[in-house]
Design a protein around this motif. Structure first.
Motif, PDB file in Angstrom:
ATOM      1  N   ALA A  84       0.927  -1.423  -0.462  1.00 64.75           N
ATOM      2  CA  ALA A  84      -0.081  -0.337   0.213  1.00 64.75           C
ATOM      3  C   ALA A  84       0.738   1.338   0.350  1.00 64.75           C
ATOM      4  O   ALA A  84       0.154   1.926  -1.160  1.00 64.75           O
ATOM      5  CB  ALA A  84      -0.933   0.340   0.929  1.00 64.75           C
ATOM      6  N   SER A  85       1.931   1.228   0.569  1.00 63.45           N
ATOM      7  CA  SER A  85       2.894   2.127   0.804  1.00 63.45           C
ATOM      8  C   SER A  85       3.349   2.808  -0.636  1.00 63.45           C
ATOM      9  O   SER A  85       4.136   3.493  -1.034  1.00 63.45           O
ATOM     10  CB  SER A  85       4.140   2.203   1.980  1.00 63.45           C
ATOM     11  OG  SER A  85       4.236   1.084   1.798  1.00 63.45           O
ATOM     12  N   LYS A 109       2.975   8.433   9.648  1.00 63.07           N
ATOM     13  CA  LYS A 109       4.236   8.249   9.927  1.00 63.07           C
ATOM     14  C   LYS A 109       4.040   6.987  10.960  1.00 63.07           C
ATOM     15  O   LYS A 109       3.290   6.888  11.401  1.00 63.07           O
ATOM     16  CB  LYS A 109       5.042   9.213  10.635  1.00 63.07           C
ATOM     17  CG  LYS A 109       5.154  10.863   9.741  1.00 63.07           C
ATOM     18  CD  LYS A 109       6.372  11.688  10.384  1.00 63.07           C
ATOM     19  CE  LYS A 109       6.899  12.952   9.821  1.00 63.07           C
ATOM     20  NZ  LYS A 109       7.102  13.860  10.533  1.00 63.07           N
ATOM     21  N   VAL A 110       5.325   6.524  11.593  1.00 65.00           N
ATOM     22  CA  VAL A 110       5.409   5.555  11.617  1.00 65.00           C
ATOM     23  C   VAL A 110       5.165   5.681  13.061  1.00 65.00           C
ATOM     24  O   VAL A 110       6.107   5.729  13.881  1.00 65.00           O
ATOM     25  CB  VAL A 110       6.771   4.065  11.409  1.00 65.00           C
ATOM     26  CG1 VAL A 110       6.735   2.934  12.593  1.00 65.00           C
ATOM     27  CG2 VAL A 110       6.471   3.480  10.346  1.00 65.00           C
ATOM     28  N   ALA A 116       2.716   2.371  10.092  1.00 68.12           N
ATOM     29  CA  ALA A 116       2.684   3.085   8.801  1.00 68.12           C
ATOM     30  C   ALA A 116       1.574   2.898   8.276  1.00 68.12           C
ATOM     31  O   ALA A 116       0.937   1.868   8.272  1.00 68.12           O
ATOM     32  CB  ALA A 116       3.293   3.815   8.231  1.00 68.12           C
ATOM     33  N   LYS A 117       0.124   3.549   8.355  1.00 69.13           N
ATOM     34  CA  LYS A 117      -1.203   3.984   7.929  1.00 69.13           C
ATOM     35  C   LYS A 117      -0.809   4.415   6.962  1.00 69.13           C
ATOM     36  O   LYS A 117      -0.717   5.701   6.317  1.00 69.13           O
ATOM     37  CB  LYS A 117      -2.141   3.896   8.764  1.00 69.13           C
ATOM     38  CG  LYS A 117      -2.337   3.170   9.711  1.00 69.13           C
ATOM     39  CD  LYS A 117      -3.517   2.907  10.349  1.00 69.13           C
ATOM     40  CE  LYS A 117      -3.713   2.172  11.556  1.00 69.13           C
ATOM     41  NZ  LYS A 117      -4.885   2.451  12.619  1.00 69.13           N
ATOM     42  N   CYS A 118      -2.273   3.695   5.755  1.00 67.32           N
ATOM     43  CA  CYS A 118      -2.091   4.661   3.932  1.00 67.32           C
ATOM     44  C   CYS A 118      -3.982   5.190   3.889  1.00 67.32           C
ATOM     45  O   CYS A 118      -4.576   4.131   4.477  1.00 67.32           O
ATOM     46  CB  CYS A 118      -1.664   3.821   2.976  1.00 67.32           C
ATOM     47  SG  CYS A 118      -0.164   2.916   3.098  1.00 67.32           S
ATOM     48  N   GLY A 137       0.621   0.020   6.332  1.00 69.94           N
ATOM     49  CA  GLY A 137       0.944   0.138   5.387  1.00 69.94           C
ATOM     50  C   GLY A 137       1.875  -0.728   4.145  1.00 69.94           C
ATOM     51  O   GLY A 137       2.197  -0.843   2.965  1.00 69.94           O
ATOM     52  N   HIS A 138       2.045  -1.762   4.962  1.00 69.85           N
ATOM     53  CA  HIS A 138       2.270  -3.346   4.765  1.00 69.85           C
ATOM     54  C   HIS A 138       1.412  -4.165   4.039  1.00 69.85           C
ATOM     55  O   HIS A 138       1.954  -5.527   3.438  1.00 69.85           O
ATOM     56  CB  HIS A 138       3.347  -4.179   5.612  1.00 69.85           C
ATOM     57  CG  HIS A 138       2.298  -4.116   7.051  1.00 69.85           C
ATOM     58  ND1 HIS A 138       2.221  -3.329   8.070  1.00 69.85           N
ATOM     59  CD2 HIS A 138       1.487  -5.203   7.394  1.00 69.85           C
ATOM     60  CE1 HIS A 138       1.740  -4.221   8.798  1.00 69.85           C
ATOM     61  NE2 HIS A 138       0.955  -5.491   8.235  1.00 69.85           N
ATOM     62  N   THR A 139       0.405  -3.749   3.866  1.00 74.41           N
ATOM     63  CA  THR A 139      -0.691  -4.449   2.930  1.00 74.41           C
ATOM     64  C   THR A 139      -0.708  -4.579   1.763  1.00 74.41           C
ATOM     65  O   THR A 139      -0.046  -3.366   1.357  1.00 74.41           O
ATOM     66  CB  THR A 139      -2.114  -3.749   3.534  1.00 74.41           C
ATOM     67  OG1 THR A 139      -2.560  -3.714   4.558  1.00 74.41           O
ATOM     68  CG2 THR A 139      -2.982  -4.776   3.009  1.00 74.41           C
ATOM     69  N   MET A 140      -0.504  -6.164   1.392  1.00 75.53           N
ATOM     70  CA  MET A 140      -0.723  -6.113  -0.632  1.00 75.53           C
ATOM     71  C   MET A 140      -1.810  -5.848  -0.985  1.00 75.53           C
ATOM     72  O   MET A 140      -2.579  -6.773  -0.448  1.00 75.53           O
ATOM     73  CB  MET A 140       0.207  -7.415  -0.499  1.00 75.53           C
ATOM     74  CG  MET A 140       1.322  -7.694   0.762  1.00 75.53           C
ATOM     75  SD  MET A 140       2.668  -6.765   0.302  1.00 75.53           S
ATOM     76  CE  MET A 140       2.885  -7.344  -1.932  1.00 75.53           C
ATOM     77  N   MET A 141      -1.615  -5.161  -1.665  1.00 78.17           N
ATOM     78  CA  MET A 141      -2.869  -4.244  -2.346  1.00 78.17           C
ATOM     79  C   MET A 141      -2.876  -5.079  -3.561  1.00 78.17           C
ATOM     80  O   MET A 141      -2.102  -4.856  -4.594  1.00 78.17           O
ATOM     81  CB  MET A 141      -2.631  -2.548  -2.495  1.00 78.17           C
ATOM     82  CG  MET A 141      -2.447  -2.185  -1.472  1.00 78.17           C
ATOM     83  SD  MET A 141      -3.875  -1.818  -0.451  1.00 78.17           S
ATOM     84  CE  MET A 141      -5.114  -1.518  -1.541  1.00 78.17           C
TER      85      MET A 141
END
Length: 223
Positions: A84-85, A109-110, A116-118, A137-141
């Motif tokens: 996602a990031s 920001k972390v 971190a969030k998007c 942020g690490h979610t696989m889109m």
């Protein structure tokens, strides 16, 4: 102390074996060549905590998934993945299971107690409506492919079905007038004037929609 030392050596050996196994898989995946970043990581494994070793495993799996899923024909199963990031403005991603063009991606920001969030904002490529999604942020889109093709317009049916012809002179009659009233009206009006038209069809996730109309370029002149 001897037991502790033996246990640590056993853990280090297990980590080293796991990372060398990943390197072997990556060597096959990358055509007989082990990526430098993975080889270096394997050699440094005994100095790294367990969490770091797991990140290499996940990263290697992610890279392999990209290689396997690449395509580009707009079919339903032609989907890649991306963190996602890393979804930049203009990228095509699935937001709430809808294919969207990213218009904004605000990455926080972390913090001390979380990743971190998007906050991703996109425009649905089919409806033009805004879609929003918030995720780590690490979610696989999921990243679908898209294909655009021009067809020559042959006929417009009373039920709104279009009769189209591709560059190989093969007929296609499974596409309907677009939901956009302005574009649909423009197509019918110009067709009634007997203009030679090309229809642009977009295909994504197996669905096809008309997104444009223009004067045909394949018009033979009079002899």
């Amino acid at each position: 102390r001897r037991m502790m030392a033996t246990r640590r050596r056993s853990i280090d050996t297990t980590r080293l074996a796991a990372c060398f196994a990943i390197a072997l898989i990556a060597t096959v995946t990358f055509g007989g060549r082990t990526p430098g970043w993975l080889l270096n990581s394997s050699l440094r494994v005994k100095h790294q905590p367990q969490g770091r070793c797991q990140s290499f495993t996940q990263r290697g799996a992610h890279r392999r998934s990209l290689l396997v899923l690449r395509g580009g024909d707009g079919s339903d199963g032609d989907v890649e993945t991306k963190e996602a990031s890393h979804c930049r403005k203009g990228a095509l991603v699935l937001l709430k299971d809808k294919p969207c063009r990213v218009s904004e991606n605000a990455v926080s920001k972390v913090g001390k107690h979380g990743a971190a969030k998007c906050h991703i904002i996109g425009i649905d490529v089919f409806t033009g409506k805004k879609v929003e999604e918030v995720c780590p942020g690490h979610t696989m889109m999921k990243v679908p492919s898209m294909k655009k093709t021009d067809y020559q317009l042959i006929d417009v049916g009373e039920d709104g079905t279009l009769s189209l012809m591709d560059e190989n002179n093969e007929l296609k009659d499974d596409v309907e007038l677009p939901e956009d009233a302005t574009l649909a009206g423009n197509i019918k009006k110009r067709f009634q004037k007997e203009e030679d038209l090309d229809i642009t069809v977009m295909k994504c996730l197996g669905r096809e929609v008309v997104i444009g109309v223009k004067a045909s370029k394949n018009i033979e002149g009079d002899n």
